[in-house]
Scaffold this motif. Sequence first.
Motif, PDB file in Angstrom:
ATOM      1  N   ASP A   1       0.844  -1.188   0.000  1.00 57.62           N
ATOM      2  CA  ASP A   1       0.000   0.000   0.000  1.00 57.62           C
ATOM      3  C   ASP A   1       0.884   1.244   0.000  1.00 57.62           C
ATOM      4  N   ALA A   2       0.264   2.407   0.106  1.00 55.80           N
ATOM      5  CA  ALA A   2       1.003   3.665  -0.023  1.00 55.80           C
ATOM      6  C   ALA A   2       1.849   3.996   1.198  1.00 55.80           C
ATOM      7  N   GLU A   3       1.711   3.240   2.293  1.00 59.01           N
ATOM      8  CA  GLU A   3       2.442   3.548   3.511  1.00 59.01           C
ATOM      9  C   GLU A   3       3.812   2.899   3.564  1.00 59.01           C
ATOM     10  N   GLY A   4       4.088   1.998   2.630  1.00 61.22           N
ATOM     11  CA  GLY A   4       5.352   1.268   2.668  1.00 61.22           C
ATOM     12  C   GLY A   4       6.425   1.869   1.781  1.00 61.22           C
ATOM     13  N   GLU A   5       7.649   1.459   2.036  1.00 57.69           N
ATOM     14  CA  GLU A   5       8.802   1.890   1.232  1.00 57.69           C
ATOM     15  C   GLU A   5       8.665   1.369  -0.192  1.00 57.69           C
ATOM     16  N   ILE A   6       8.965   2.214  -1.170  1.00 58.83           N
ATOM     17  CA  ILE A   6       8.929   1.786  -2.566  1.00 58.83           C
ATOM     18  C   ILE A   6      10.106   0.855  -2.833  1.00 58.83           C
ATOM     19  N   LEU A   7       9.794  -0.314  -3.366  1.00 61.27           N
ATOM     20  CA  LEU A   7      10.821  -1.328  -3.637  1.00 61.27           C
ATOM     21  C   LEU A   7      11.310  -1.284  -5.068  1.00 61.27           C
ATOM     22  N   ALA A   8      10.420  -0.977  -6.007  1.00 60.03           N
ATOM     23  CA  ALA A   8      10.801  -0.957  -7.421  1.00 60.03           C
ATOM     24  C   ALA A   8       9.808  -0.112  -8.202  1.00 60.03           C
ATOM     25  N   SER A   9      10.294   0.510  -9.267  1.00 59.12           N
ATOM     26  CA  SER A   9       9.439   1.304 -10.150  1.00 59.12           C
ATOM     27  C   SER A   9       9.632   0.835 -11.586  1.00 59.12           C
ATOM     28  N   ARG A  10       8.531   0.789 -12.339  1.00 62.45           N
ATOM     29  CA  ARG A  10       8.574   0.358 -13.731  1.00 62.45           C
ATOM     30  C   ARG A  10       7.625   1.217 -14.562  1.00 62.45           C
ATOM     31  N   PRO A  11       7.878   1.343 -15.858  1.00 62.14           N
ATOM     32  CA  PRO A  11       6.985   2.127 -16.718  1.00 62.14           C
ATOM     33  C   PRO A  11       5.578   1.510 -16.754  1.00 62.14           C
ATOM     34  N   VAL A  12       4.574   2.372 -16.882  1.00 65.80           N
ATOM     35  CA  VAL A  12       3.178   1.924 -16.935  1.00 65.80           C
ATOM     36  C   VAL A  12       2.717   1.897 -18.388  1.00 65.80           C
ATOM     37  N   PRO A  13       2.260   0.746 -18.869  1.00 64.49           N
ATOM     38  CA  PRO A  13       1.793   0.680 -20.263  1.00 64.49           C
ATOM     39  C   PRO A  13       0.415   1.317 -20.419  1.00 64.49           C
ATOM     40  N   VAL A  14       0.054   1.600 -21.644  1.00 58.72           N
ATOM     41  CA  VAL A  14      -1.300   2.071 -21.931  1.00 58.72           C
ATOM     42  C   VAL A  14      -2.253   0.886 -21.797  1.00 58.72           C
ATOM     43  N   LEU A  15      -3.348   1.095 -21.066  1.00 55.43           N
ATOM     44  CA  LEU A  15      -4.305   0.019 -20.824  1.00 55.43           C
ATOM     45  C   LEU A  15      -5.604   0.309 -21.569  1.00 55.43           C
ATOM     46  N   SER A  16      -5.933  -0.544 -22.497  1.00 48.36           N
ATOM     47  CA  SER A  16      -7.180  -0.391 -23.242  1.00 48.36           C
ATOM     48  C   SER A  16      -8.348  -0.866 -22.392  1.00 48.36           C
ATOM     49  N   ASP A  17      -9.547  -0.502 -22.797  1.00 54.17           N
ATOM     50  CA  ASP A  17     -10.749  -0.970 -22.105  1.00 54.17           C
ATOM     51  C   ASP A  17     -10.830  -2.494 -22.159  1.00 54.17           C
ATOM     52  N   GLU A  18     -10.443  -3.049 -23.303  1.00 55.21           N
ATOM     53  CA  GLU A  18     -10.463  -4.502 -23.447  1.00 55.21           C
ATOM     54  C   GLU A  18      -9.511  -5.166 -22.453  1.00 55.21           C
ATOM     55  N   ARG A  19      -8.322  -4.565 -22.247  1.00 53.87           N
ATOM     56  CA  ARG A  19      -7.360  -5.123 -21.303  1.00 53.87           C
ATOM     57  C   ARG A  19      -7.885  -5.052 -19.879  1.00 53.87           C
ATOM     58  N   LEU A  20      -8.565  -3.967 -19.525  1.00 57.60           N
ATOM     59  CA  LEU A  20      -9.141  -3.845 -18.182  1.00 57.60           C
ATOM     60  C   LEU A  20     -10.208  -4.908 -17.953  1.00 57.60           C
ATOM     61  N   ARG A  21     -11.053  -5.165 -18.973  1.00 54.56           N
ATOM     62  CA  ARG A  21     -12.079  -6.202 -18.819  1.00 54.56           C
ATOM     63  C   ARG A  21     -11.429  -7.586 -18.667  1.00 54.56           C
ATOM     64  N   GLU A  22     -10.326  -7.793 -19.372  1.00 53.28           N
ATOM     65  CA  GLU A  22      -9.593  -9.057 -19.273  1.00 53.28           C
ATOM     66  C   GLU A  22      -9.032  -9.234 -17.863  1.00 53.28           C
ATOM     67  N   LEU A  23      -8.491  -8.156 -17.299  1.00 53.28           N
ATOM     68  CA  LEU A  23      -7.970  -8.215 -15.928  1.00 53.28           C
ATOM     69  C   LEU A  23      -9.088  -8.498 -14.935  1.00 53.28           C
ATOM     70  N   GLU A  24     -10.233  -7.875 -15.127  1.00 51.42           N
ATOM     71  CA  GLU A  24     -11.368  -8.128 -14.235  1.00 51.42           C
ATOM     72  C   GLU A  24     -11.731  -9.609 -14.242  1.00 51.42           C
ATOM     73  N   ARG A  25     -11.834 -10.173 -15.430  1.00 48.24           N
ATOM     74  CA  ARG A  25     -12.196 -11.590 -15.528  1.00 48.24           C
ATOM     75  C   ARG A  25     -11.132 -12.477 -14.881  1.00 48.24           C
ATOM     76  N   GLY A  26      -9.876 -12.081 -15.033  1.00 53.40           N
ATOM     77  CA  GLY A  26      -8.785 -12.894 -14.503  1.00 53.40           C
ATOM     78  C   GLY A  26      -8.693 -12.892 -12.988  1.00 53.40           C
ATOM     79  N   PHE A  27      -9.259 -11.872 -12.357  1.00 55.94           N
ATOM     80  CA  PHE A  27      -9.171 -11.777 -10.898  1.00 55.94           C
ATOM     81  C   PHE A  27     -10.536 -11.911 -10.221  1.00 55.94           C
ATOM     82  N   MET A  28     -11.494 -12.531 -10.906  1.00 59.35           N
ATOM     83  CA  MET A  28     -12.776 -12.860 -10.284  1.00 59.35           C
ATOM     84  C   MET A  28     -12.902 -14.368 -10.119  1.00 59.35           C
ATOM     85  N   GLY A  29     -13.694 -14.748  -9.140  1.00 55.67           N
ATOM     86  CA  GLY A  29     -13.893 -16.164  -8.848  1.00 55.67           C
ATOM     87  C   GLY A  29     -13.023 -16.585  -7.674  1.00 55.67           C
TER      88      GLY A  29
END
Length: 296
Positions: A82-110
């Motif tokens: 969470d935001a209270e901890g020391e940052i361990l690593a930083s990486r570039p953030v890719p562009v996320l399409s709506d389709e990719r967000l829906r894919e992530l939702e499906r992958g983390f449900m159930g």
Amino acid sequence: MALNGILLVDKQGGWTSHDVVAKARRLTGQRKIGHTGTLDPMATGLLVLCLGSATRLVEYMVSHDKHYEGLIALGATTATDDAEGEILASRPVPVLSDERLRELERGFMGELQQRPPAYSAVKVAGQRAYAVARRGGVPGLAERRVAVHDLRLEPAGPGLLSVRVHCGPGTYVRSLARDIGEAIGCGAHLAALRRTASGSFRVESAVTLQELETLAQAGLVEEVILAPDEGLAGSGAAIVTVERGQRLRHGVTLPPVARESWPAAAARVYDAGGSFLGVTRVDESGRIWPLKMLPD
């Protein structure tokens, strides 16, 4: 008069759940208080407190589903997830399409296998994981099965995702944020979290500690104490005579009397006068077994 029942608190950020319980004890005059699911200090929102005899019912309420809203910060992992901890690593953030967000939702449900955060209250070899982590150790946390019933992800600004979660007990939204970041490939941590519901309780019905203090000064705390059985509203119920109710309170199993009954692992029980007696188990034959009975 000692208060017995359920108190819904809208916790502010920066307070531990233990802090809230301690404050509630002082304001209500009731020393016997427990909660049905902790909130991290950073988190805000609904904390369900059980007062007095209602603490006997906590074990039946910790299994309630929870609802959360929050923010996930992409591109950085932290020691605490969470935001209270020391940052361990930083990486570039890719562009996320709506389709990719829906894919992530499906992958983390159930049903998911989830590793709790290193800084959590989970016990490892008799020690809290956070105690091991604070000493510089690495707690060997095993993955646990959790359930995410619904997940919604939406863009919320540069490097940010808003998240709404409906999950079962034991689910760490911090871990969910961390794992979503790994699935994206940039890492992530939970930047903000608010619990909006627990079981049938909603944060809109809760009071802040400041409001509770005002009520206490006016002698009106009792007005916001809910009946103990409201925490079990989703379970079945049985009604018995007053005499049979007293037998239940004394630990006696009741033989079946109804022509039709439905087995239940945990059912509320009331006497014919409408008094809530506690929690019972109803077996296949209709016998009623006392589990957690409240005092007269």
